[in-house]
Design a protein around this motif. Structure first.
Motif, short mmCIF file in Angstrom:
data_model
loop_
_atom_site.label_atom_id
_atom_site.label_comp_id
_atom_site.label_asym_id
_atom_site.label_seq_id
_atom_site.Cartn_x
_atom_site.Cartn_y
_atom_site.Cartn_z
N VAL A 257 -9.27 2.72 25.31
CA VAL A 257 -9.01 2.97 23.72
C VAL A 257 -7.56 3.61 23.89
O VAL A 257 -7.49 4.53 24.37
CB VAL A 257 -10.06 4.00 23.28
N MET A 262 -6.62 1.04 18.01
CA MET A 262 -6.49 -0.04 19.20
C MET A 262 -7.37 0.28 20.48
O MET A 262 -7.31 1.19 20.86
CB MET A 262 -5.00 -0.13 19.42
N ILE A 263 -7.70 -1.00 20.97
CA ILE A 263 -8.48 -0.96 22.10
C ILE A 263 -8.17 -2.16 23.14
O ILE A 263 -7.89 -3.23 22.65
CB ILE A 263 -10.12 -0.99 22.16
N THR A 264 -7.92 -1.89 24.32
CA THR A 264 -7.63 -2.98 25.33
C THR A 264 -8.48 -3.27 26.38
O THR A 264 -9.20 -2.18 26.72
CB THR A 264 -6.21 -2.55 25.78
N LYS A 315 -7.36 -5.21 20.97
CA LYS A 315 -7.76 -5.61 19.48
C LYS A 315 -6.97 -4.73 18.64
O LYS A 315 -7.07 -3.20 19.08
CB LYS A 315 -9.31 -5.33 19.21
#
Lengths: 458, 93
Positions: A257, A262-264, A315
């Protein structure tokens, strides 16, 4: 889930003297309740006699269903139905059961190239022939199959920060059986903002094609299939009834996070496939120097393949100024020891429309290089190669998918969505110079397909 | 002069390579370490998960769509997996 509660509440309001249990018993059993009961019965878990308790159990199942139609222009059509049930138990254990049924019909490229004259091929079963008109890409129109697939997955917390998951897979077609198991461990740290995971999966597949396994590189027998010696001659081009394939995958993942919006995720996967990797239905045209077909030989691929891939995804949740759109962007790079490498870029933007619906445009771009044994055809004088395949799916190719999904939340929280996409495959030459007869032929035909899907979650 | 310059250049090049290789590895290590330690400063507090908690923000927000897409592209292209297991599963051609 909410639908049931809403119905129960309204019944109770209209009949204040009715107890909750009575309200449920008078309620018409809906699809969800029936499915939940059926699933419980299949699992052998006790279906409690008391209606009140039953309603409580029933409410814990969540179902996702979808119907998909995949239709290529003049080629394969597939329809696929999925229903998945998810139940969360008291200690955050999650059970997911999924049933998939699909049916395929239509024509599939047999690997041979188009010619200035008509061509005759023997069906893979050996029973009869089919003719491809001059200038047409040879397609085997006997392609037909029905598949049933079952998946089960159990996920549970093992410690405060470790989650374990194990699952099984069974898929059965008329000529194909696939069995699989998988296991996964995920470790959360940094206030659950970071997760490292590792998964293993193993598949064992058995292929029993009608007409048996063709002898690699042997010539396709073409002639009168009602002749008395046909069966004996056809049998000479076969090496057995069935073949096996095993696939072992390792997947290592890391998700992070970044901030509130945003999260990857980053994955690396290593896949070992061993066994029969040849397509028994595919042939390769053997041409003379002018490009005219002299023969068709059955393709032959190596009996092992090691694939590796890296995958990254991000995202991002935009704010009001960009309509609270959620962007989902991912990239995958895959490479294997057959000489194939590929790039995949997948982007989706979920844009809210009003309070209860959204529209999600989707664009996917894919590009792959050819396997080093891929050849669109063989010239008769060429030195015989051990491995050869003219299957365009392992040749050089670019493909694009463009479409959109429209989803809405219905009263009671159930979700309905529609997806419509256009998929276009554009095979290209990886440096082959066409002989004369092929110069007016389309050796790398474009494949176009429509993907239409309806999903309902309840 | 020319004969003297040539080997000198070669020597210089060799030295640069010798110097740069460990330096590159060190830089790479530093980058990896920084990004790993950087992770601890990334992220949110539990009460800041309002947006991340949305179903649409899950890494796989629609597992059914993913399963259907995987099946299509597994059957039509030479690549599979990456996001999840590539697996076997069908003779779909």
């Amino acid at each position: 889930m909410n639908n049931n509660n809403a119905k129960a509440k309204s019944t109770k309001l209209n009949n204040p003297r009715l107890k909750n249990t009575e309200g449920n018993s008078t309620k018409k059993i809906n699809i969800k309740a029936a499915l939940s009961l059926a699933t419980s019965a299949l699992l052998g878990t006790s279906v409690v006699a008391s209606c009140a308790t039953q309603a409580q159990d029933v409410d814990e199942w969540q179902f996702d269903s979808a119907f998909l139609l995949y239709s290529e222009v003049d080629r394969v059509s597939a329809s696929e139905a999925i229903i998945a049930g998810t139940k969360t138990f008291a200690n955050d254990e999650v059970l997911t059961l999924k049933l998939t049924i699909d049916a395929l019909t239509g024509a599939s490229a047999n690997g041979a190239v188009a010619q200035p004259n008509a061509q005759t091929f023997t069906r893979p079963s050996g029973n009869g022939q089919y003719v491809t008109a001059a200038g047409e890409t040879p397609l085997d129109d006997t392609f037909k199959d029905t598949r049933v697939q079952l998946n089960g997955q159990w996920t549970q917390p093992l410690t405060e920060n470790i989650t374990g998951s194990a699952g099984g897979h069974l898929s059965k077609e008329y000529d194909y059986l696939s069995l699989g198991i998988n296991g996964n461990l995920a470790y959360d740290f940094n206030r659950k903002n970071s997760t490292i995971s590792m998964g293993l999966s193993f598949f064992q597949d058995t292929f029993t094609p009608e007409g048996g396994i063709p002898k690699p590189l042997s010539s396709m027998l073409v002639g009168d299939s009602s002749a008395s010696d046909w069966d004996t001659e056809f049998a000479k081009t076969r090496v057995g009834d069935s073949e096996n394939k095993s696939t072992a995958d390792v997947l290592v993942g890391f998700s992070q996070v970044i901030n509130r919006r945003m999260i990857t995720a980053f994955n690396y996967s290593y896949s070992m496939v061993d066994g029969y990797l040849t397509d028994p239905f595919k042939v390769v045209s053997v041409l003379n120097n002018d490009g005219m077909a002299q023969d068709y030989i059955y393709e032959n691929r190596p009996d092992s393949r090691i694939k590796q891939s890296t995958f990254m995804q991000a995202k991002y949740h935009f704010d009001d100024s960009l309509l609270n759109t959620i962007a989902d962007v991912s990239y995958r790079y895959m490479w294997d020891d057959w000489g194939i490498s590929s790039h995949t870029i997948d982007t989706r933007f979920a844009i809210p429309v009003g309070r209860t619906s959204y529209i999600e445009p989707h664009i996917r771009f894919y590009q792959q290089s050819a396997a080093n044994f891929y050849q669109p055809y063989i010239i008769v004088q060429q030195e015989k190669t051990v491995f050869v395949s003219a299957d365009y799916r392992i040749g050089e190719m670019t493909s694009v998918t463009v479409g959109a999904k429209y989803g809405m939340t219905l009263n009671g929280g159930n979700e309905l969505s529609f997806r419509l996409e256009y998929y276009r495959q554009m095979p290209t030459s990886s440096g082959f110079t066409e002989p004369e007869a092929l110069q007016t032929q389309n050796i790398y035909p474009v494949v176009e397909a429509i993907i239409a899907q309806v999903s309902y979650s309840f | 002069m020319k004969t003297r310059h040539f080997p000198l250049n070669k020597l210089f090049l060799k030295k640069t390579v010798q110097f740069h290789q460990p330096k590159f590895k060190l830089t790479l290590l530093a980058v990896v370490m920084t990004s790993l330690s950087g992770c601890s400063s990334l992220g949110v507090e539990p009460w800041e998960r309002d947006l991340l908690a949305k179903k649409a923000m899950a890494l796989t927000s629609s597992p059914i769509d993913s399963a259907l897409d995987d099946h299509i592209y597994f059957s039509k292209e030479a690549s599979s997996g990456g996001k999840s297991f590539g697996g076997g599963g069908c003779g779909c051609n």
